[in-house]
Design an enzyme around this catalytic site. Structure first.
Site, PDB file in Angstrom:
ATOM      1  NE  ARG A   1      -7.307  30.866   6.693  1.00 25.25           N
ATOM      2  CZ  ARG A   1      -6.643  31.890   7.203  1.00 25.25           C
ATOM      3  NH1 ARG A   1      -5.396  31.729   7.637  1.00 25.25           N
ATOM      4  NH2 ARG A   1      -7.208  33.074   7.308  1.00 25.25           N
TER       5      ARG A   1
ATOM      6  CB  SER B   1     -10.817  35.033  -7.450  1.00 23.68           C
ATOM      7  OG  SER B   1     -11.620  34.376  -6.486  1.00 23.68           O
TER       8      SER B   1
ATOM      9  CG  HIS C   1     -11.422  23.391  11.685  1.00 21.46           C
ATOM     10  ND1 HIS C   1     -12.626  23.971  12.060  1.00 21.46           N
ATOM     11  CD2 HIS C   1     -10.952  24.162  10.659  1.00 21.46           C
ATOM     12  CE1 HIS C   1     -12.847  25.037  11.305  1.00 21.46           C
ATOM     13  NE2 HIS C   1     -11.852  25.178  10.454  1.00 21.46           N
TER      14      HIS C   1
ATOM     15  CB  SER D   1       4.063  19.525  15.048  1.00 21.75           C
ATOM     16  OG  SER D   1       4.491  18.467  15.877  1.00 21.75           O
TER      17      SER D   1
END
Length: 341
Positions: free
Chosen positions: A74, A88, A199, A259
């Site tokens: 992500r 950045s 995802h 998990s």
């Protein structure tokens, strides 16, 4: 590896992939201009073992917390899709990119800080934060069961980070809007179908799916494309928000992985079963190209591995800084003059 060798590598990779996804118009190599190099640090700098140093640190983090893979994926997306892969997103500041609402809940910063600290001890001022983020993500993906794809390096770090530049879209956008967003970054439909596979792991806040569960398109009803039993299950985890200060739980993007934080084809199987958590993921079924991609990836993990290798490299090539542009930060949170512009 020369530019010609890079093209040969990706041509062979994409040719094998296109045998499986024959009717999808997609890129077969890095989008031009290609400014990065294969094994840049080993061949062009004094930091010969930069990639090995990164890999060792990532292994330590992954063994302690497997969610590091989802966090780095992500983080890399949030960096590359805004002003390009210039690190950045790592800069601190009262109005930096990481303060934008779309970047709420980002993680993985401590891992990048630690890797940078190690590299600055071993070869100060040589390895950019932008390359560290790309290399660390690759290594974390491999540890989670994904491919050990090539990362071309030689990026330099940006010196500006503004929250106003963050235009990351809502996870409820349509498939057409998602594809248009990817195309604006030089990516294509195969990159879209592939990179949404990130995802396969990770979590999201309930607020991003409440519309699907209770008020899809302001109808006052759930998203009709969502499997009813799955929608019922998700509503138990994500109750309607009816009062101020109500909690906003986290739910797994892929209950199959949960998990364990592993890369498998199960994400695409869930899409085909109308059991996607995010609306943008379910949109993969609603165009011929993305449906074909989803079916191929659900049918065999090897297809996904090949495509992920190419698409991650293509994402890592977006608006990179090289040569005299930018700088090599000494600390990934601050530009070298100590101020965030």
């Amino acid at each position: 590896m020369s530019r010609g060798q890079q093209c040969v590598f990706f041509l062979l990779l994409a040719t094998a992939l296109c045998l499986c996804i024959a009717n999808v118009d997609a890129g077969i190599t890095l989008q031009p201009p290609v400014k990065l190099k294969w094994h840049y640090y080993r061949q062009h700098t004094t930091c010969t073992y930069a990639e090995e140093f990164v890999r060792h640190q990532v292994e330590l983090f992954w063994k302690a917390d497997r969610s590091i893979t989802a966090k780095l994926l992500r983080l890399l997306y949030s960096d590359c899709f805004v002003t390009g892969c210039d690190a950045s997103i790592l800069l601190d500041g009262p109005d930096s990119e990481k303060t934008a609402p779309q970047n709420s809940g980002l993680g993985g910063f401590a891992a990048i800080d630690k890797i940078k600290e190690v590299l600055e001890i071993r070869c100060p001022g040589v390895v950019s934060c932008a390359d560290i983020l790309n290399l660390a993500t690759r290594d974390a993906v491999h540890l989670a069961g994904g491919p050990a794809y090539p990362v071309f390096t030689g990026r330099r770090d940006g010196v500006s980070s503004k929250a106003a530049t963050v235009d990351l879209p809502s996870p409820s956008i349509s498939g057409g809007e998602a594809l248009a967003y990817f195309k604006s970054r030089g990516l294509d439909v195969l990159d879209l179908g592939t990179l949404l596979g990130a995802h396969s792991m990770g979590r999201t806040h309930c607020r991003y799916i409440l519309d699907r569960l209770y008020n899809f398109n302001n109808t006052g009803r759930p998203d009709p494309s969502m499997n009813k039993a799955f929608a019922d299950q998700m509503r138990k985890q994500c109750p309607q928000r009816t009062k101020k200060g109500q909690s906003d739980p986290l739910v797994f993007l892929n209950p199959e992985s949960s998990s364990k934080y592993t890369f498998t084809e199960s994400f695409y199987k869930r899409v085909l079963s109308y059991q996607s958590v995010l609306g943008v993921d379910q949109q993969l079924l609603f165009s011929n190209d993305t449906l074909q991609i989803t079916q191929e990836f659900a049918g065999g993990f090897e297809y996904l591995r090949r495509s992920l290798a190419l698409s991650m490299s293509r994402m890592g090539n977006i608006n990179v800084l090289t040569g005299n542009a930018g700088e090599i930060r000494r600390n990934c949170r601050y530009i070298n003059d100590g101020k965030t512009q």
